[in-house]
Design an enzyme around this catalytic site. Structure first.
Site, mmCIF file in Angstrom:
data_model
loop_
_atom_site.group_PDB
_atom_site.id
_atom_site.type_symbol
_atom_site.label_atom_id
_atom_site.label_comp_id
_atom_site.label_asym_id
_atom_site.label_seq_id
_atom_site.Cartn_x
_atom_site.Cartn_y
_atom_site.Cartn_z
ATOM 1 N N ASP A 48 -18.890 -0.013 3.056
ATOM 2 C CA ASP A 48 -19.611 0.669 4.119
ATOM 3 C C ASP A 48 -19.977 2.107 3.765
ATOM 4 O OD1 ASP A 48 -16.913 1.224 4.120
ATOM 5 O OD2 ASP A 48 -16.549 0.519 6.151
ATOM 6 N N ASN A 50 -10.414 -4.800 -1.503
ATOM 7 C CA ASN A 50 -10.324 -3.674 -2.430
ATOM 8 C C ASN A 50 -9.360 -3.941 -3.575
ATOM 9 O OD1 ASN A 50 -12.120 -1.666 -1.481
ATOM 10 N ND2 ASN A 50 -10.772 -1.264 0.255
ATOM 11 N N ARG A 78 2.054 -5.298 20.666
ATOM 12 C CA ARG A 78 1.536 -5.088 22.021
ATOM 13 C C ARG A 78 0.435 -6.083 22.383
ATOM 14 N NH1 ARG A 78 -0.215 0.933 22.707
ATOM 15 N NH2 ARG A 78 -0.686 0.129 24.802
ATOM 16 N N TYR A 135 -15.328 9.623 -1.650
ATOM 17 C CA TYR A 135 -14.141 9.379 -2.472
ATOM 18 C C TYR A 135 -14.133 10.223 -3.743
ATOM 19 C CZ TYR A 135 -12.484 5.554 0.435
ATOM 20 O OH TYR A 135 -11.980 4.820 1.482
ATOM 21 N N ARG A 158 0.827 -1.209 0.000
ATOM 22 C CA ARG A 158 0.000 0.000 0.000
ATOM 23 C C ARG A 158 0.862 1.259 0.000
ATOM 24 N NH1 ARG A 158 -5.156 1.634 3.863
ATOM 25 N NH2 ARG A 158 -5.350 3.772 3.079
#
Length: 455
Positions: free
Chosen positions: A166, A144, A278, A243, A90
């Site tokens: 969504d 996507n 974590r 978008y 990405r």
């Protein structure tokens, strides 16, 4: 029933599981398989789900696996949300474009094409495996670029693949609630492609409430009012998918992203690394708290460049408000499964085969439109046809998507070069070819698509 989640170590999985926990219908999903290529991410997400399941005697059983065939075999539904190339890919999607002063965004523009090129071969392999191992399953695609991936998979599985997003349903809900109305009583007139669509009417008890909102000062409180500005929305006389900011304000978007200290992908890569490190050290309920805090940080930075903010910039604690739309897509997925398995007829906005719905596009193209879903499948509703500006943009982007699908399945560099060059946000053959070369050079999964092919 068995649900397989592809990308089972991903951040959105708890939303899906929470939706399943709240479902009391029959039959229901009682067997959830999480598939991922990263065992550590699977382990971390299984820990989060286990904490959500505490206190639920009938919580769906969760199985984690790195075996794709084991995950798919006998599934009733397959939820696909994978990221081929990971967040490193990405980041390259963004930076290769930005280095050429072109929009760097993961689904819109050239970044989305690079993402599609490397993802389509993987998703087609999954489609063939589904046909062999779970021939009666429906695939609910969230991977996507969702419209492009859904269209490619339909060449193998037909209408048993549908895409969800969504954004459109979240827009409709926000319009109704901004006016203090119950969104469950609203009907939405929406048309477009994934991440490229327009809300043209919102009917509440038979009245189109959109003109009322456009004339109301509360329009500025709507997220899209912040993104586009009230004046532009009133000029348009409708509400675009957020978008479309990247089309209507392209120069401003590119400048803002270039000026930011980091891209969205770079922010998420750092954040996810910290989370997974974590969460493996967390104990008990702290895993859920850590996930919720991470999700809130992600939401606070969503489309920062469109909202006058800086990606990754610290925000006050009271500003951390997870967008309900991010939870809404899990509800859409559950509604699809309930409609098909229990014949609980529902109306929603999905990415589906066009047929005769949008006359300006081919019948086998995937469009994002209102549909009804029941035990007999998905049925697009009759809509008012898009106007010239909408249809023209849809046609141009759809042509680019289909060239990308062709390039990904045949290895044709010529089709890929045309896809990049003809995209409205590139609009240059010279830049289009440089983009293709840059992605092949920087992303091994894209390079693999063109191995041995020169035309």
């Amino acid at each position: 029933m068995k649900l397989t989640v592809l990308g089972g170590g991903g951040f959105r999985v708890p939303y899906v599981y929470q939706a399943l926990l709240s479902d009391q219908g029959s039959p229901r999903i009682d067997d959830v398989w999480l598939y991922d290529t990263d065992p550590a991410r699977l382990k971390a997400m299984a820990e989060v789900l286990a904490r959500f399941a505490d206190g639920h005697a009938d919580a769906p059983r969760v199985t984690v696996t790195t075996s794709l065939d084991d995950a798919l075999e006998g599934s009733d539904f397959v939820f696909a949300a994978i990221r081929v190339g990971g967040l490193e890919g990405r980041v390259c999607d963004e930076r290769v474009a930005l280095d050429l002063d072109v929009l760097g965004q993961e689904t819109t523009g050239p970044g989305g094409l690079a993402y599609g090129l490397r993802t389509i071969p993987v998703m087609l392999d999954i489609a063939h495996r589904v046909r062999r191992l779970a021939p009666h399953a429906y695939v609910i695609n969230f991977t996507n670029p969702a419209g492009m991936i859904t269209e490619a998979m339909q060449t193998v599985l037909g209408d048993r693949v549908l895409g969800i997003c969504d954004t459109p349903s979240g827009l409709g809900r926000r319009i109704a609630t901004t006016l203090g109305l119950d969104p469950s009583r609203a009907q939405f007139d929406y048309v477009g492609l994934n991440h490229l669509g327009w809300m043209r009417r919102v009917l509440h008890d038979g009245e189109d409430i959109l003109p009322r909102l456009l004339a109301d000062e509360r329009l500025g409180d709507l997220e899209e009012g912040v993104v586009f500005g009230r004046e532009w929305l009133r000029d348009l006389g409708l509400i675009p998918n957020e978008y479309l900011y990247y089309y209507y304000f392209n120069r401003e978007a590119v400048r803002s992203i270039l000026d930011a200290p980091q891209t969205r992908g770079e922010f998420l890569a750092r954040q996810q690394q910290e989370f997974y490190q974590r969460v493996t050290e967390a104990a008990g309920g702290s895993a859920v708290s850590l996930w919720r805090k991470t999700i809130a940080d992600r939401s606070a930075n969503y489309m920062a460049e469109a909202k006058g903010a800086v990606q990754g910039e610290a925000r006050a604690e009271e500003d951390f408000r997870p967008d309900p739309a991010h939870q809404g897509y899990a509800g859409v997925a559950l509604s699809v499964m309930a409609a098909i398995s229990r014949n609980e007829r529902a109306t929603m906005i999905l990415n589906v085969r066009n047929g005769t719905t949008v006359s300006a596009l081919p019948g086998d193209a995937v469009v994002e439109v209102p549909v009804t879903v029941d035990a007999n499948g998905v049925h697009p509703l009759t809509i008012t046809q898009p106007d010239l500006s909408q249809a023209g943009l849809m046609q141009q982007v759809k042509a680019v998507e289909r060239l990308t699908i062709s390039a990904a399945t045949t290895g044709s560099r010529a089709d890929a070069a045309k896809a990049f060059s003809l995209h409205p946000l590139v609009d240059s053959v010279t830049v289009g070819r440089k983009l293709l070369d840059g992605y092949i050079d920087r992303i091994p999964e894209v390079a693999a698509v063109f191995g041995g092919h020169t035309s």
